[in-house]
Write a protein that holds these residues in place. Structure first.
Motif, mmCIF file in Angstrom:
data_model
loop_
_atom_site.group_PDB
_atom_site.id
_atom_site.type_symbol
_atom_site.label_atom_id
_atom_site.label_comp_id
_atom_site.label_asym_id
_atom_site.label_seq_id
_atom_site.Cartn_x
_atom_site.Cartn_y
_atom_site.Cartn_z
ATOM 1 N N LEU A 224 3.793 19.592 -25.118
ATOM 2 C CA LEU A 224 4.689 18.974 -24.505
ATOM 3 C C LEU A 224 4.072 17.811 -23.934
ATOM 4 O O LEU A 224 4.838 16.726 -23.723
ATOM 5 C CB LEU A 224 5.437 19.728 -23.579
ATOM 6 N N THR A 225 2.982 17.861 -23.196
ATOM 7 C CA THR A 225 2.195 16.722 -22.743
ATOM 8 C C THR A 225 2.079 15.671 -23.521
ATOM 9 O O THR A 225 2.266 14.419 -23.181
ATOM 10 C CB THR A 225 1.092 17.181 -22.067
ATOM 11 N N GLU A 226 1.660 16.066 -24.748
ATOM 12 C CA GLU A 226 1.483 14.996 -25.964
ATOM 13 C C GLU A 226 2.601 14.122 -26.176
ATOM 14 O O GLU A 226 2.758 12.951 -26.339
ATOM 15 C CB GLU A 226 0.678 15.378 -27.034
ATOM 16 N N ASN A 227 3.723 15.009 -26.449
ATOM 17 C CA ASN A 227 5.092 14.404 -26.642
ATOM 18 C C ASN A 227 5.568 13.699 -25.518
ATOM 19 O O ASN A 227 6.120 12.239 -25.749
ATOM 20 C CB ASN A 227 5.656 15.383 -27.205
ATOM 21 N N LEU A 228 5.520 13.895 -24.345
ATOM 22 C CA LEU A 228 5.749 13.163 -23.162
ATOM 23 C C LEU A 228 4.961 11.978 -23.153
ATOM 24 O O LEU A 228 5.656 10.722 -22.797
ATOM 25 C CB LEU A 228 5.616 13.998 -21.877
ATOM 26 N N ILE A 229 3.735 11.863 -23.338
ATOM 27 C CA ILE A 229 2.874 10.810 -23.331
ATOM 28 C C ILE A 229 3.333 9.671 -24.477
ATOM 29 O O ILE A 229 3.614 8.482 -24.344
ATOM 30 C CB ILE A 229 1.468 10.873 -23.535
#
Length: 167
Positions: A92-97
């Motif tokens: 989720l963090t990678e996709n958000l960034i």
């Protein structure tokens, strides 16, 4: 739900974000309790948080960023979190960034309705970690927030979709 107007970000929202970054948990709880009261725009703090994070992410990554850069950054941040690493879901963090670094992120926002609370938590943790990594002091955070507020003025809010509240 599409918004017809830009969220009205005021001193309360700026103070709340600064309190989240620099304040104690008790100070944050008091400030957070004031959000949404007395006709306060319920989307304004969320918009300020999102735009401040977007501004910080764009500062953190070069214009020629790669997925490998994003993955490495998230891995390093999770290492810094040590025992709380699970709070920063890597996918989720990678996709958000990636979303924040994309050309026109507001044109095609991801569907977060089912994970809204988790995304909000990741936004807060990620913002805090990136500010810490950059070594921003009070003046630096004020400048970051002011830049983010300026960025909110450059958006056609009529095309922005806000997730519906669960209920």
């Amino acid at each position: 739900m599409t918004s017809d107007t830009r969220p009205i970000i005021n001193a309360l929202h700026k103070r709340a974000l600064r309190t989240f970054i620099f304040g104690t948990e008790e100070e944050w709880e008091v400030c957070a309790g004031e959000l949404g009261e007395d006709g306060d725009d319920p989307k304004a703090y969320s918009a300020l948080l999102a735009f401040t994070l977007g501004t910080m992410v764009r500062r953190r990554f070069s214009p020629s960023w790669t997925w490998a850069d994003v993955i490495k950054c998230v891995a390093e941040l999770r290492i810094r979190l040590d025992e709380q690493a699970d709070e920063l879901n890597p996918r989720l963090t990678e996709n958000l960034i990636h979303f924040l670094l994309s050309e026109d992120p507001l044109e095609n926002p991801p569907d977060i309705s089912e994970r809204q609370e988790k995304i909000a938590s990741i936004q807060q943790i990620l913002l805090y970690l990136l500010i810490d990594e950059a070594g921003l002091d009070d003046a630096g955070v004020d400048q970051l927030i002011d830049e983010a507020i300026g960025n909110t003025r450059n958006v056609d809010w009529s095309s922005v979709t806000f997730p519906r509240a669960a209920g």
